[in-house]
Design an enzyme around this catalytic site. Structure first.
Site, PDB file in Angstrom:
ATOM      1  N   GLU A 177      12.191   7.731 -37.024  1.00  0.00           N
ATOM      2  CA  GLU A 177      11.574   6.879 -36.003  1.00  0.00           C
ATOM      3  C   GLU A 177      12.125   5.454 -36.047  1.00  0.00           C
ATOM      4  O   GLU A 177      11.651   4.625 -36.819  1.00  0.00           O
ATOM      5  CB  GLU A 177      10.046   6.832 -36.188  1.00  0.00           C
ATOM      6  CG  GLU A 177       9.372   5.975 -35.110  1.00  0.00           C
ATOM      7  CD  GLU A 177       7.850   5.909 -35.222  1.00  0.00           C
ATOM      8  OE1 GLU A 177       7.286   6.433 -36.194  1.00  0.00           O
ATOM      9  OE2 GLU A 177       7.238   5.309 -34.323  1.00  0.00           O
ATOM     10  N   LYS A 219      12.217  10.304 -33.115  1.00  0.00           N
ATOM     11  CA  LYS A 219      11.030   9.733 -32.465  1.00  0.00           C
ATOM     12  C   LYS A 219      11.383   8.333 -31.975  1.00  0.00           C
ATOM     13  O   LYS A 219      11.225   7.348 -32.702  1.00  0.00           O
ATOM     14  CB  LYS A 219       9.868   9.691 -33.467  1.00  0.00           C
ATOM     15  CG  LYS A 219       8.620   9.010 -32.942  1.00  0.00           C
ATOM     16  CD  LYS A 219       7.391   9.361 -33.765  1.00  0.00           C
ATOM     17  CE  LYS A 219       6.186   8.548 -33.321  1.00  0.00           C
ATOM     18  NZ  LYS A 219       4.926   9.056 -33.817  1.00  0.00           N
TER      19      LYS A 219
HETATM   20  P1  13P Z   1       1.883   5.064 -30.938  1.00  0.00           P
HETATM   21  O1  13P Z   1       2.105   6.274 -30.061  1.00  0.00           O
HETATM   22  O2  13P Z   1       0.498   4.510 -30.874  1.00  0.00           O
HETATM   23  O3  13P Z   1       2.969   4.046 -30.747  1.00  0.00           O
HETATM   24  O4  13P Z   1       1.994   5.585 -32.436  1.00  0.00           O
HETATM   25  C1  13P Z   1       2.998   6.462 -32.764  1.00  0.00           C
HETATM   26  C2  13P Z   1       3.458   6.211 -34.134  1.00  0.00           C
HETATM   27  O5  13P Z   1       3.432   7.101 -34.958  1.00  0.00           O
HETATM   28  C3  13P Z   1       3.963   4.879 -34.458  1.00  0.00           C
HETATM   29  O6  13P Z   1       4.603   4.910 -35.695  1.00  0.00           O
END
Ligand code: 13P
Length: 338
Positions: A177, A219
């Site tokens: 991510e 992500k």
């Molecule tokens: P949000 O969808 O609220 O941005 O959270 C996703 C997430 O895992 C952020 O690290």
């Protein structure tokens, strides 16, 4: 098909997505206090367990990202939390980074920590039932200060590479991510340019670390105007630019992309994902890994009466159903308001 590719596909296929309930205790406390609920261990468990035992877990949710506190908890339904999740057919996952800390001598940029001792923690999480993990690198755009710097991009991408290698070594699927934040007055073109740079550096570092790209889940953020930019976010432009950016920077072997919601409203995050899927001409599965955009309305409702489990679950089920329709390009305003 490799075992890791199998897990990734099981999480993401058939319109399923990921429920991100891995808020650290600090973040969860902010969310609960925001709706006037005291942040106790019991209340954090009660809200999360309410979501994990709802009907849409079976039909919509392929994976759940947990926080260290939750993966070790026992549900009031007399099962461990990972068991409760697995029994619904979803796969339990775990956030393994220990947060974004100030990058020394930088202009308030951050580096995500958590690599020390990670091999040992992964073993513990695997034994508790986790089969995938998450690590979030954070990149803040400032046009005035010319951020993010190349140094911050490189340092965070390198950490994502080392984290992912440890996770695959432990037979789990890493969610990679790299989040370019929405905060700031930058326009959508700047978001595109920085996200592309960040993704390219991330995949460069993953390849240097010998990652099997068919056994990861990406992500990313969507491509949007900064939250204080005057430009209006148009769903069509967001979908087209997001797809183009990913086509230019993500290797074909990656099986799937699960977007974060990043502060978009529930409706915006659903509409944008829906259009992305309508236009999707890539081989990537495009789905959701939402935290706030799956939980916000349910949390608000629950906060008024934390004993109203069914009512809370109805709201969560609707949101998860809408996201799963969007992950197949089948969402509509009409279905939303039913
Ligand atoms: P949000 O969808 O609220 O941005 O959270 C996703 C997430 O895992 C952020 O690290």
């Amino acid at each position: 098909m490799t075992e890791l590719n199998n897990i990734a596909l099981k999480i993401l296929s058939n319109g399923k997505g990921i429920l991100a309930t891995d808020e650290s205790t600090g973040t969860m406390t902010k969310r609960l206090e925001g709706v006037n609920v005291e942040s106790t261990v019991e209340n954090r468990l009660l809200f999360r367990e309410t979501l994990f035992s709802s009907d849409s877990m079976k039909s919509c949710i392929g994976g759940v990202i947990l926080y260290d506190e939750t993966i070790k908890q026992n549900s009031n339904l007399k099962k461990s939390i990972p068991e409760l999740i697995s029994n619904s057919g979803a796969i339990p996952g775990i956030k393994v980074d220990t947060g974004a800390k100030k990058l020394a001598l930088s202009n308030n940029e951050t580096i995500t920590e958590g690599l020390d001792g990670l091999r040992e923690r992964l073993k513990e999480y695997y034994d508790l039932g986790a089969r995938f993990t998450k690590w979030r690198g954070v990149f803040k755009i400032s046009t005035k200060n010319n951020l993010p710097t190349h140094e911050a991009i490189k340092a965070n991408a390198h950490a994502l590479g080392r984290y992912s290698a440890l996770v695959q070594e432990a037979n789990m699927v890493p969610i990679v991510e790299p989040e370019v934040l929405m905060d700031g007055d930058h326009d959508i073109d700047k978001c595109y340019q920085i996200t592309k740079m960040v993704l390219e550096e991330t995949f460069y570092q993953l390849s240097n670390n010998n990652l099997k790209l068919d056994g990861i889940i990406l992500k990313p953020n969507m491509i949007l105007h900064g939250s204080s930019n005057e430009g209006k976010n148009e769903n069509k432009q967001i979908a087209e630019m997001t797809l183009n950016c990913l086509k230019e920077s993500v290797p074909k072997e990656v099986p799937g992309i699960a977007f974060l919601s990043g502060g978009q409203t529930e409706l915006e995050a659903t509409k944008n994902l829906n259009l992305i899927n309508k236009y999707n001409d890539t081989s990537f599965i495009m789905t959701y890994s939402y935290g706030r955009a799956l939980q916000q309305s349910a949390l608000k409702f629950w906060s008024k009466d934390i004993k109203n489990i069914k009512g809370t679950q109805n709201i969560f089920n609707h949101r998860a159903n809408m996201c799963t329709l969007a992950a197949q390009g089948k969402w509509s305003e009409e279905l939303e308001s039913k």
